[in-house]
Motif scaffolding. Structure first.
Motif, PDB file in Angstrom:
ATOM      1  N   THR A 161      71.027  50.717  39.916  1.00 26.01           N
ATOM      2  CA  THR A 161      71.899  50.864  41.033  1.00 26.01           C
ATOM      3  C   THR A 161      73.289  51.254  40.203  1.00 26.01           C
ATOM      4  N   ILE A 162      74.392  51.134  41.091  1.00 28.29           N
ATOM      5  CA  ILE A 162      75.661  51.686  40.190  1.00 28.29           C
ATOM      6  C   ILE A 162      76.891  50.774  40.591  1.00 28.29           C
ATOM      7  N   ASP A 163      77.889  50.651  39.747  1.00 24.71           N
ATOM      8  CA  ASP A 163      78.799  49.609  40.136  1.00 24.71           C
ATOM      9  C   ASP A 163      80.085  50.335  41.070  1.00 24.71           C
ATOM     10  N   ALA A 164      81.194  49.592  41.042  1.00 26.88           N
ATOM     11  CA  ALA A 164      82.145  49.870  42.358  1.00 26.88           C
ATOM     12  C   ALA A 164      82.755  51.205  41.884  1.00 26.88           C
ATOM     13  N   ALA A 165      82.643  51.771  40.544  1.00 29.62           N
ATOM     14  CA  ALA A 165      83.081  52.942  40.074  1.00 29.62           C
ATOM     15  C   ALA A 165      82.176  54.071  40.198  1.00 29.62           C
ATOM     16  N   GLY A 166      81.161  53.609  40.527  1.00 29.74           N
ATOM     17  CA  GLY A 166      79.949  54.565  40.676  1.00 29.74           C
ATOM     18  C   GLY A 166      79.103  54.917  39.227  1.00 29.74           C
ATOM     19  N   GLN A 167      79.397  53.950  38.384  1.00 29.88           N
ATOM     20  CA  GLN A 167      78.750  54.058  37.069  1.00 29.88           C
ATOM     21  C   GLN A 167      77.106  53.499  37.271  1.00 29.88           C
ATOM     22  N   PRO A 168      76.383  53.881  36.278  1.00 28.30           N
ATOM     23  CA  PRO A 168      74.887  53.366  36.437  1.00 28.30           C
ATOM     24  C   PRO A 168      74.944  51.847  35.905  1.00 28.30           C
ATOM     25  N   VAL A 169      74.217  51.196  36.549  1.00 26.61           N
ATOM     26  CA  VAL A 169      73.932  49.583  36.408  1.00 26.61           C
ATOM     27  C   VAL A 169      72.370  49.406  35.971  1.00 26.61           C
ATOM     28  N   LYS A 170      72.182  48.997  34.636  1.00 22.13           N
ATOM     29  CA  LYS A 170      70.700  48.853  34.628  1.00 22.13           C
ATOM     30  C   LYS A 170      70.461  47.359  34.324  1.00 22.13           C
ATOM     31  N   PRO A 171      69.907  46.535  35.234  1.00 23.42           N
ATOM     32  CA  PRO A 171      69.938  44.962  35.256  1.00 23.42           C
ATOM     33  C   PRO A 171      68.948  44.683  34.269  1.00 23.42           C
ATOM     34  N   THR A 172      69.347  43.595  33.845  1.00 20.70           N
ATOM     35  CA  THR A 172      68.364  42.808  32.740  1.00 20.70           C
ATOM     36  C   THR A 172      67.646  41.833  33.382  1.00 20.70           C
ATOM     37  N   ALA A 173      68.130  41.400  34.737  1.00 18.59           N
ATOM     38  CA  ALA A 173      67.376  40.420  35.519  1.00 18.59           C
ATOM     39  C   ALA A 173      67.368  41.085  36.906  1.00 18.59           C
ATOM     40  N   ALA A 174      66.476  40.189  37.784  1.00 15.55           N
ATOM     41  CA  ALA A 174      66.697  40.679  39.048  1.00 15.55           C
ATOM     42  C   ALA A 174      67.694  40.639  39.652  1.00 15.55           C
ATOM     43  N   ASN A 175      68.234  41.623  40.399  1.00 14.97           N
ATOM     44  CA  ASN A 175      69.626  41.750  41.119  1.00 14.97           C
ATOM     45  C   ASN A 175      69.530  42.064  42.519  1.00 14.97           C
ATOM     46  N   GLY A 176      68.276  42.158  43.037  1.00 14.99           N
ATOM     47  CA  GLY A 176      68.418  42.378  44.433  1.00 14.99           C
ATOM     48  C   GLY A 176      66.787  42.141  44.980  1.00 14.99           C
ATOM     49  N   VAL A 177      66.697  42.550  46.041  1.00 16.78           N
ATOM     50  CA  VAL A 177      65.411  42.274  46.884  1.00 16.78           C
ATOM     51  C   VAL A 177      64.897  43.784  47.451  1.00 16.78           C
ATOM     52  N   LYS A 178      63.530  43.933  47.125  1.00 18.74           N
ATOM     53  CA  LYS A 178      62.905  44.945  47.695  1.00 18.74           C
ATOM     54  C   LYS A 178      61.921  44.295  49.011  1.00 18.74           C
ATOM     55  N   PHE A 179      61.674  45.180  50.073  1.00 21.02           N
ATOM     56  CA  PHE A 179      61.043  44.675  50.960  1.00 21.02           C
ATOM     57  C   PHE A 179      59.422  45.431  51.023  1.00 21.02           C
ATOM     58  N   GLU A 180      58.490  44.736  51.366  1.00 21.58           N
ATOM     59  CA  GLU A 180      57.318  45.648  51.490  1.00 21.58           C
ATOM     60  C   GLU A 180      56.309  44.885  52.486  1.00 21.58           C
ATOM     61  N   MET A 181      55.357  45.545  53.055  1.00 27.30           N
ATOM     62  CA  MET A 181      54.512  45.034  53.930  1.00 27.30           C
ATOM     63  C   MET A 181      53.007  45.149  53.120  1.00 27.30           C
ATOM     64  N   PHE A 182      52.123  44.431  53.552  1.00 24.32           N
ATOM     65  CA  PHE A 182      50.748  44.199  53.111  1.00 24.32           C
ATOM     66  C   PHE A 182      49.610  44.449  54.391  1.00 24.32           C
ATOM     67  N   VAL A 183      49.022  45.482  53.976  1.00 23.71           N
ATOM     68  CA  VAL A 183      47.886  45.671  55.265  1.00 23.71           C
ATOM     69  C   VAL A 183      47.115  44.584  55.597  1.00 23.71           C
TER      70      VAL A 183
END
Length: 474
Positions: A352-374
């Motif tokens: 993702t990016i920070d408040a200044a628009g600079q790239p952020v490469k996290p070393t630990a989970a920093n958010g959530v993705k959503f997925e469905m299973f058939v």
């Protein structure tokens, strides 16, 4: 919706950060961001934040009242041979009537295989190095020839591989299929969110989007117009399989026949688990409904439970092969919360990016993705059945570069199958203790796509090949 209205809607939903860098973007970047933002259902994101993100992760699956699911066994394992013959005849009638279409979930890339390209373009056969897509195309073509009705083939791609997939088919002349019967459509995407529920940006001008899981295939069928096309063509039954399994019987008459005979809306194939800890889902019965419990959600003590004959109590493994009723897919795609597939939370490291628009490469989970299973669709079906299939004839996926479920193991499993067919036709083929032939052999699905079609074609050959080594039959 025009751009000003779109931005206002995002701000009203508390997601105005999506347009934080709007003024600094050029016209092309603005158009891309606006198009991505328009894909997002903000009401859905609000609901997912409320039900998944703002609640603690984990908690485990509900295992209350769980029991093994009933399964229709193969005749060699005690199933009724007459019932199987009747199901085959019923399925063949449906194929002759043009009621069946093939449906492949093919959104993945070959990254885990060390391959740069859509997974379906990966070469998998032992002699001719045919790709997964070519193997499936030949099976689908062979079925159409056998039953006198060419099949429609629906292929769900992703935004990452859609263009490459279309070009690949065009360059290969659709492997002899009618291009008008091969239909490509993109899988849906979902934005990732931070733990505060805010939609994340990957760059100042793009959302952090990811595919919505193989369960998203059902609403992608609806949104793409594929279900309407099926209805206009008289197709009411979808044979669903994933792109990584070259052994799969793309259209299995017996499976289709069992599904139709039961009046089922979604049916599934299972294989007996090879060992208790095998990483496949488990078909179970809960509150009168068939469900799939993932291996990660079932305690090892339950996975290791046995019946009096020492077979595994929860031994019916899910292999992602289904038959789905067209209108059932539509009902799930357009229904409300009470009939829609649930999303699952996946905590991930999200670029993702920070408040200044600079790239952020996290070393630990920093958010959530959503997925469905058939397989989460199965409990919504008004009726559902599970039938047994032979692993050696239906399941040898290509998932890993080395070891289990790799290109090597899949090629060997294909040759074991071809050797069995030859031996069944009376051809002496030397094999090792696992059934792997010493000779290199390959059979095109256009020659035979199962033991019976192979035997018919072999017996009809006026001159049989004299040498097995390097044998290729087409």
């Amino acid at each position: 919706m025009n751009t000003d209205s779109l931005i206002s809607t995002y701000r009203a939903a508390g997601q105005g950060q999506v347009f934080a860098f709007w003024e600094s973007l050029d016209a092309t970047a603005r158009a891309e961001l606006a198009a991505q933002a328009a894909e997002v259902d903000l009401a859905e994101i609000e609901r997912l934040n409320r039900t998944l993100v703002f609640k603690a992760a984990g908690g485990g699956a509900n295992l209350d009242g769980l029991a093994p699911a009933p399964c229709i066994l193969l005749p060699e394992h005690g199933g009724d041979a007459a019932q199987w013959a009747a199901a085959t005849a019923r399925g063949e009638a449906a194929l002759r009537a043009g009621r069946v279409a093939a449906f492949t979930v093919a959104g993945g890339q070959g990254t885990r295989l060390g391959y740069d390209g859509p997974k379906g373009t990966f070469a998998v056969t032992p002699l001719k190095a045919k790709t997964l897509f070519q193997v499936f195309a030949e099976k689908i073509k062979a079925s159409g020839l056998r039953y006198g009705r060419p099949l429609h083939w629906f292929i769900m791609t992703s935004h990452a591989n859609h263009a490459q997939t279309e070009v690949f088919f065009a360059e290969n002349r659709h492997f002899g299929l009618d291009p008008g019967r091969v239909h490509f459509f993109r899988q849906g995407r979902m934005p990732a969110v931070g733990y505060d529920g805010k939609i994340l940006l990957e760059t100042p001008g793009t959302l952090a989007l990811s595919p919505d899981g193989h369960g998203g295939s059902l609403r992608a069928l609806h949104r793409s117009g594929a279900l309407d096309l099926m209805q206009s063509e008289g197709v009411d039954t979808l044979s669903y399989f994933q792109v990584d399994n070259p052994l799969v019987r793309c259209v299995d008459p017996a499976f289709i026949g069992f599904h139709l005979g039961a009046g089922a809306e979604m049916s599934s194939k299972m294989v007996p688990k090879a060992y208790p800890e095998e990483k496949v889902g488990h078909f179970c019965l809960q509150d009168g409904k068939i469900v799939v419990v993932e291996y990660s959600d079932m305690p090892l003590s339950m996975q290791r439970e046995t019946n009096p004959d020492r077979t595994l109590r929860y031994g019916a493994g899910s292999i992602a092969i289904h038959v789905i009723d067209r209108e059932f897919a539509r009902r799930l795609a357009v229904g409300g919360e009470d009939v829609a597939l649930p999303f699952h939370r996946a905590d991930k490291k999200i670029a993702t990016i920070d408040a200044a628009g600079q790239p952020v490469k996290p070393t630990a989970a920093n958010g959530v993705k959503f997925e469905m299973f058939v397989f989460d669709a199965i409990p919504f079906a008004r009726n559902s059945i599970v039938i047994e299939t032979a692993r050696a004839d239906d399941f040898s996926p290509v998932k890993n570069a080395d070891g289990l479920d790799s290109p090597r193991t899949s090629r060997e499993d294909q040759m074991r199958q071809f050797a069995r067919w030859l031996q069944g036709a009376g051809v002496p083929v030397a094999t090792d203790a696992t059934g792997l032939p010493q000779a290199r052999i390959e059979v095109s699905p256009l020659f035979g796509y199962d033991a019976s079609t192979f035997a018919e074609r072999w017996q009809a050959l006026p001159v049989k090949p004299a040498v097995v080594e390097g044998l290729y039959l087409e």
